[in-house]
Design an enzyme around this catalytic site. Structure first.
Site, PDB file in Angstrom:
ATOM      1  N   GLY A  27      69.417  18.280  18.961  1.00  0.00           N
ATOM      2  CA  GLY A  27      69.942  19.598  19.343  1.00  0.00           C
ATOM      3  C   GLY A  27      69.173  20.220  20.488  1.00  0.00           C
ATOM      4  CG  HIS A  33      70.833  16.482  24.879  1.00  0.00           C
ATOM      5  ND1 HIS A  33      69.987  17.558  25.022  1.00  0.00           N
ATOM      6  CD2 HIS A  33      70.198  15.619  24.035  1.00  0.00           C
ATOM      7  CE1 HIS A  33      68.903  17.370  24.301  1.00  0.00           C
ATOM      8  NE2 HIS A  33      68.994  16.197  23.693  1.00  0.00           N
ATOM      9  CE  LYS A 147      62.710  13.219  27.912  1.00  0.00           C
ATOM     10  NZ  LYS A 147      61.553  13.254  26.996  1.00  0.00           N
ATOM     11  NE  ARG A 185      58.292  17.758  21.263  1.00  0.00           N
ATOM     12  CZ  ARG A 185      58.819  16.696  20.642  1.00  0.00           C
ATOM     13  NH1 ARG A 185      59.393  15.735  21.349  1.00  0.00           N
ATOM     14  NH2 ARG A 185      58.806  16.611  19.325  1.00  0.00           N
TER      15      ARG A 185
END
Ligand code: PAF
Length: 278
Positions: A27, A33, A147, A185
């Site tokens: 999420g 995404h 990544k 993050r």
């Protein structure tokens, strides 16, 4: 868009859908995404996305509690992408028994180095949840970002070793304009840290140039650690490895990958860069 917020609902809804490309996420969706979802759309008629912050892949003292959770905003974005199925289970749904009693999936060796060495048990948590999500969602294809280079390798090995009928597709890292790899993050960074953060990717670029120029691997790694620290990040690891198995490269190896993890404030940033030397 079907939102399945429990295992029984998912099982009922899954039966109605044919070939599925699947994007597992935790999420707090961003453009990285969305790129995975668009790639999934190119590969299958129907796309499924899961949103689940998996406690099993977080160590003690890591950011499980503080991990950004934005389900309403995520669902809006997924509606905008025309996603057919969203699986949004609770922790209880997926781990009804105490975690210590839950069956685990371990991909040995590759899970114990680099991020696995700094975060013991992390890749067991990743492999276990991805295996479980594959069993529930039953996709024909699943798309992951490059990544998370080591994660992608762990998942590919798991699928191969356990003969799982899922094709794994890796997608190149999506970056901000200044080169910083997109990550949930990054939201932990203060404005000052955000200004410093692109130094990670810049350092990988300099290492790639030095490797192509025929520099010695150990020297390049050591210099880069010093430079990254001078630029304000605290390196966890910054290494050159073989692409095929993340082993330490020998003089014959041509297909290399530079892998990095570094702390910046509350964030632990990871990034990588493939490089072919002649
Ligand atoms: O990359 C992630 O977001 C997670 O590790 C994954 C693959 C969704 C498993 O929880």
């Amino acid at each position: 868009m079907i939102i399945a917020d429990s295992v029984p609902l998912l099982r009922r809804q899954r039966a109605e859908l044919g070939t599925l490309a699947f994007v597992p996420t935790m999420g707090n969706l961003h453009a990285g995404h969305l790129a995975l979802i668009r790639r999934a759309r190119e590969l299958a008629d129907r796309v499924a996305v899961s949103i689940f912050v998996n406690p099993l892949q977080f160590g003690a003292g890591e950011d499980f509690d503080g991990y950004p959770r934005t389900p309403e905003r995520d669902l809006e974005m997924l509606r905008g992408e025309g996603v057919e199925l969203v699986f949004l289970p609770s922790v209880r749904d997926l781990y009804p028994r105490p975690m210590s009693e839950h069956t685990k999936v371990e991909v040995p060796a590759i899970s114990d180095i680099l991020c696995g060495a700094s975060r013991p048990g992390h890749f067991v948590g990743v492999a276990t949840i991805v295996c479980k999500l594959f069993n529930l969602v039953q996709p024909q294809i699943a798309v992951f970002g490059r990544k998370d280079y080591q994660q992608l390798m762990v998942i590919r090995r798991m699928v191969e070793d356990l003969a799982m009928p899922v094709r794994i597709e890796g997608l190149d890292t999506i970056r901000e304009a200044d080169g910083l790899a997109m990550s949930s993050r990054n939201g932990y960074l203060t404005p000052e840290e955000r200004r410093i953060a692109p130094a990670l990717y810049r350092t990988l670029g300099e290492m790639a140039q030095a490797l192509k120029a025929g520099g010695e691997v150990g020297r390049i790694e050591a210099d880069a650690v010093v430079r990254l620290a001078e630029r304000g990040l605290r390196p966890d690891y910054l290494v050159v490895r073989r692409q095929q198995d993340l082993g330490i490269p020998g003089p014959q190896d041509r297909a290399l990958v530079i892998l990095a993890a570094a702390y910046l404030g509350r964030a632990r940033l990871i990034d990588n860069r493939e490089v072919r030397v002649s």
